[in-house]
Design a protein around this motif. Structure first.
Motif, PDB file in Angstrom:
ATOM      1  N   ALA A   1     126.959  64.501 -27.658  1.00  0.00           N
ATOM      2  CA  ALA A   1     125.596  64.783 -27.202  1.00  0.00           C
ATOM      3  C   ALA A   1     125.349  64.198 -25.812  1.00  0.00           C
ATOM      4  O   ALA A   1     124.721  64.840 -24.958  1.00  0.00           O
ATOM      5  N   GLN A   2     125.832  62.979 -25.562  1.00  0.00           N
ATOM      6  CA  GLN A   2     125.668  62.378 -24.240  1.00  0.00           C
ATOM      7  C   GLN A   2     126.303  63.257 -23.164  1.00  0.00           C
ATOM      8  O   GLN A   2     125.713  63.501 -22.106  1.00  0.00           O
ATOM      9  N   PHE A   3     127.517  63.738 -23.444  1.00  0.00           N
ATOM     10  CA  PHE A   3     128.221  64.538 -22.440  1.00  0.00           C
ATOM     11  C   PHE A   3     127.570  65.912 -22.277  1.00  0.00           C
ATOM     12  O   PHE A   3     127.487  66.442 -21.161  1.00  0.00           O
ATOM     13  N   ALA A   4     127.102  66.489 -23.379  1.00  0.00           N
ATOM     14  CA  ALA A   4     126.406  67.777 -23.300  1.00  0.00           C
ATOM     15  C   ALA A   4     125.133  67.654 -22.468  1.00  0.00           C
ATOM     16  O   ALA A   4     124.812  68.536 -21.666  1.00  0.00           O
ATOM     17  N   LEU A   5     124.403  66.566 -22.648  1.00  0.00           N
ATOM     18  CA  LEU A   5     123.193  66.343 -21.854  1.00  0.00           C
ATOM     19  C   LEU A   5     123.528  66.151 -20.377  1.00  0.00           C
ATOM     20  O   LEU A   5     122.802  66.627 -19.498  1.00  0.00           O
ATOM     21  N   ALA A   6     124.635  65.472 -20.100  1.00  0.00           N
ATOM     22  CA  ALA A   6     125.031  65.241 -18.707  1.00  0.00           C
ATOM     23  C   ALA A   6     125.393  66.540 -17.999  1.00  0.00           C
ATOM     24  O   ALA A   6     125.315  66.618 -16.769  1.00  0.00           O
TER      25      ALA A   6
ATOM     26  N   THR B   1     121.549  63.066 -16.062  1.00  0.00           N
ATOM     27  CA  THR B   1     121.078  62.127 -17.077  1.00  0.00           C
ATOM     28  C   THR B   1     119.903  61.303 -16.571  1.00  0.00           C
ATOM     29  O   THR B   1     119.049  60.896 -17.364  1.00  0.00           O
ATOM     30  N   THR B   2     119.836  61.092 -15.257  1.00  0.00           N
ATOM     31  CA  THR B   2     118.671  60.394 -14.692  1.00  0.00           C
ATOM     32  C   THR B   2     117.416  61.239 -14.865  1.00  0.00           C
ATOM     33  O   THR B   2     116.340  60.716 -15.209  1.00  0.00           O
ATOM     34  N   LEU B   3     117.527  62.546 -14.641  1.00  0.00           N
ATOM     35  CA  LEU B   3     116.396  63.440 -14.851  1.00  0.00           C
ATOM     36  C   LEU B   3     115.922  63.412 -16.304  1.00  0.00           C
ATOM     37  O   LEU B   3     114.729  63.554 -16.588  1.00  0.00           O
ATOM     38  N   LEU B   4     116.866  63.209 -17.228  1.00  0.00           N
ATOM     39  CA  LEU B   4     116.558  63.242 -18.657  1.00  0.00           C
ATOM     40  C   LEU B   4     116.347  61.851 -19.257  1.00  0.00           C
ATOM     41  O   LEU B   4     116.193  61.729 -20.473  1.00  0.00           O
TER      42      LEU B   4
ATOM     43  N   ILE C   1     123.035  56.016 -20.455  1.00  0.00           N
ATOM     44  CA  ILE C   1     122.491  57.364 -20.577  1.00  0.00           C
ATOM     45  C   ILE C   1     121.245  57.280 -21.450  1.00  0.00           C
ATOM     46  O   ILE C   1     121.327  56.972 -22.639  1.00  0.00           O
ATOM     47  N   GLY C   2     120.084  57.508 -20.843  1.00  0.00           N
ATOM     48  CA  GLY C   2     118.835  57.416 -21.580  1.00  0.00           C
ATOM     49  C   GLY C   2     118.282  56.004 -21.647  1.00  0.00           C
ATOM     50  O   GLY C   2     118.756  55.093 -20.970  1.00  0.00           O
TER      51      GLY C   2
END
Length: 270
Positions: A142-147, A178-181, A206-207
């Motif tokens: 999930a972290q990589f998908a969000l990135a 990830t900064t945007l999210l 991340i987050g």
């Protein structure tokens, strides 16, 4: 109809943990997703199971234009099959741990598959906003998908549990995403869980990092939410002085020691 997940996140911390735990169930198309307290979450509209080991369950809310994606974690020693060791540990978990300790961008194929499949879901449901849940390997994917998310404006929230810090494997563009999210991602770690490594400060994550005020239990149970504690309102108990905690210091010393060892090995090879 029972109230479902909304953009305002009507679920309590306890309910979200219960929902994340359902990622390990073998769901089928058309099944209803229910929490242990009887709350209806939605209906399974897709089950993803790829050859490289990536697995996820896709749920559509019946009351809101929302998709919930449960990124499945490692089957582990208790529920694993013959592919568990090769697909989840040798190909993903161990290389990820090594990459984080050495801070080198060595990304297994499964993570790229997770990114591709997630972006495909976003493109397939353009009117929907998305909620993500993931534990352990599910958190990694999930972290990589969000990135690598192509539509960050459509991410309502991500709730991630007991995954290592993938920040160290991201390039500049991925870190920018990830900064945007950042305010949409809630990254929960138990400082007594050895799997959740690589968290050495509040910035390189991340987050939004949420450190659990956990109780000690057996290692496997610790990783499987066993140390989590809740108050009477089902809020997670969090730790406020994590950076004074020995676990954070151990992570920093481990990363520094391995990097120094590798540097010395390189010098010897020359």
């Amino acid at each position: 109809m029972t109230h479902l997940v909304s953009r305002k996140q009507s679920l309590t911390d306890w309910q979200r943990v219960q929902l994340a735990q359902l990622e390990y169930h073998d769901w089928h198309l058309g099944e209803d997703i229910l929490l242990p307290d009887g709350q209806l979450i939605g209906e399974v509209i897709k089950v993803i199971w790829m050859a490289d080991g990536f697995r996820a369950t896709v749920i559509r809310s019946a009351a809101y234009p929302q998709i919930i994606v449960l990124f499945r974690g490692s089957s582990g020693v208790r529920k694993g099959d013959p592919t568990t060791w090769t697909n989840e540990w040798l190909r993903v978990n161990l290389p990820i741990g090594n990459a984080i300790i050495n801070q080198v961008p060595d990304v297994p194929q499964e993570l790229w598959t997770a990114s591709k499949e997630f972006n495909h879901l976003l493109a397939s449901y353009p009117q929907m906003t998305f909620f993500l849940y993931g534990h352990s390997l599910g958190s990694i994917n999930a972290q990589f998908a969000l990135a690598n998310c192509h539509y960050p404006e459509r991410i309502s929230a991500a709730y991630l549990y007991e995954g290592p810090n993938l920040y160290w494997l991201l390039d500049a563009k991925q870190r920018q995403t990830t900064t945007l999210l950042r305010c949409q991602i809630f990254n929960y770690i138990d400082p007594l869980d050895v799997v959740a490594l690589g968290y050495i400060d509040m910035e390189h994550t991340i987050g939004l990092l949420r450190v659990i005020d956990s109780m000690m239990t057996s290692p496997i149970n610790q990783h499987m939410w066993g140390g989590y504690q809740f108050d009477k309102q089902q809020n997670l108990l969090l730790e406020n002085d994590f950076w004074q905690n020995r676990r954070a210091q151990i992570d920093q010393r481990l990363i520094t020691a391995v990097q120094k060892l590798n540097q010395n090995n390189d010098e010897w090879e020359r």
